[in-house]
Design a protein around this motif. Structure first.
Motif, PDB file in Angstrom:
ATOM      1  N   ASP A 117    -128.691  35.410  24.094  1.00  0.00           N
ATOM      2  CA  ASP A 117    -127.857  35.833  23.007  1.00  0.00           C
ATOM      3  C   ASP A 117    -127.217  35.054  22.003  1.00  0.00           C
ATOM      4  OD1 ASP A 117    -125.592  35.580  24.080  1.00  0.00           O
ATOM      5  OD2 ASP A 117    -125.265  37.577  24.724  1.00  0.00           O
TER       6      ASP A 117
ATOM      7  N   HIS B 243    -122.520  38.614  15.032  1.00  0.00           N
ATOM      8  CA  HIS B 243    -123.480  37.557  15.351  1.00  0.00           C
ATOM      9  C   HIS B 243    -122.893  36.092  15.046  1.00  0.00           C
ATOM     10  CE1 HIS B 243    -127.680  36.199  15.703  1.00  0.00           C
ATOM     11  NE2 HIS B 243    -127.630  35.654  14.538  1.00  0.00           N
TER      12      HIS B 243
ATOM     13  N   THR C 183    -132.255  38.638  16.876  1.00  0.00           N
ATOM     14  CA  THR C 183    -132.647  39.477  17.670  1.00  0.00           C
ATOM     15  C   THR C 183    -134.245  39.936  17.389  1.00  0.00           C
ATOM     16  OG1 THR C 183    -132.125  41.354  16.055  1.00  0.00           O
ATOM     17  CG2 THR C 183    -130.588  40.993  17.787  1.00  0.00           C
ATOM     18  N   SER C 184    -134.866  39.540  16.183  1.00  0.00           N
ATOM     19  CA  SER C 184    -136.121  40.114  15.836  1.00  0.00           C
ATOM     20  C   SER C 184    -137.199  38.765  16.371  1.00  0.00           C
ATOM     21  CB  SER C 184    -136.318  40.332  14.680  1.00  0.00           C
ATOM     22  OG  SER C 184    -135.846  39.185  13.764  1.00  0.00           O
TER      23      SER C 184
ATOM     24  N   TYR D 232    -134.576  36.756  22.149  1.00  0.00           N
ATOM     25  CA  TYR D 232    -133.199  37.228  22.345  1.00  0.00           C
ATOM     26  C   TYR D 232    -133.235  38.024  23.298  1.00  0.00           C
ATOM     27  CZ  TYR D 232    -129.037  39.519  20.963  1.00  0.00           C
ATOM     28  OH  TYR D 232    -127.721  40.163  21.120  1.00  0.00           O
ATOM     29  N   ARG D 233    -131.763  38.100  24.116  1.00  0.00           N
ATOM     30  CA  ARG D 233    -131.956  39.116  25.212  1.00  0.00           C
ATOM     31  C   ARG D 233    -130.311  39.081  25.316  1.00  0.00           C
ATOM     32  NH1 ARG D 233    -132.972  37.167  30.615  1.00  0.00           N
ATOM     33  NH2 ARG D 233    -130.917  37.389  31.049  1.00  0.00           N
ATOM     34  N   LEU D 234    -129.727  40.439  25.127  1.00  0.00           N
ATOM     35  CA  LEU D 234    -128.384  40.639  25.181  1.00  0.00           C
ATOM     36  C   LEU D 234    -127.858  40.129  26.578  1.00  0.00           C
ATOM     37  CD1 LEU D 234    -125.877  41.575  23.807  1.00  0.00           C
ATOM     38  CD2 LEU D 234    -126.459  43.994  24.568  1.00  0.00           C
TER      39      LEU D 234
END
Length: 158
Positions: free
Chosen positions: A67, A119, A134-135, A56-58
């Motif tokens: 994301d 999300h 995200t995790s 995950y990367r915003l």
């Protein structure tokens, strides 16, 4: 990993023969009992294999990091040839709002994870959705997971 993918492909191929049959009506698909079965039954195996575990990367939009909304945007484009807006809130503004008991594979499920945090994931059946976590990066999760279940906001069909 290669052996796992080959086994999944073999299971998918065998299930196609079983479900094809000679009947005039399609045979009902059994409910998936594991995330891997959900992916196979939904026909998303190739797409998921390409993206599984991508971190995950915003703001990310590629295999170096992605994301949740970029992931659903890519998934809908690759699997259904449907073009979606880029952000979760923009995606939420399009499509048709669906009642919980009418959900089906291909719908997007939206979550409110904080006061102003959201999300989105793609339903692969009525129990599982694939998303960019995200995790753990791109993965499949259960809708009844104690974290996700109370945060379900709405479901939309495109």
């Amino acid at each position: 990993m290669i052996l796992f993918r080959l086994c999944r492909r073999l299971l998918l191929t065998c299930s196609l023969f079983v479900f094809a049959g000679c009947a005039s009506e399609p045979a009902p698909q059994p409910k998936a009992s594991t995330p891997d079965e959900a992916i196979i039954f939904a026909g998303y195996a190739d797409f998921y294999d390409d993206w599984q575990g991508v971190p995950y990367r915003l703001g990310g939009e590629n295999k170096k990091g992605i994301d949740c909304s970029a992931f659903t945007q890519r998934a809908m484009s690759a699997i259904y040839a449907i073009e979606l807006p880029r952000t979760t809130l923009q995606q939420r503004k399009v499509g048709k709002l669906i009642k919980w008991d009418q959900r089906q594979r291909g719908d997007l499920v939206f979550f409110q994870t904080g006061k102003r945090q959201y999300h989105v994931g793609l339903l692969v059946d009525d129990q599982y959705f694939m998303h960019a976590s995200t995790s753990r990066g791109v993965m499949v999760s259960r809708l009844d997971n104690p974290y996700w279940s109370p945060r379900i906001w709405e479901i939309r069909r495109f």
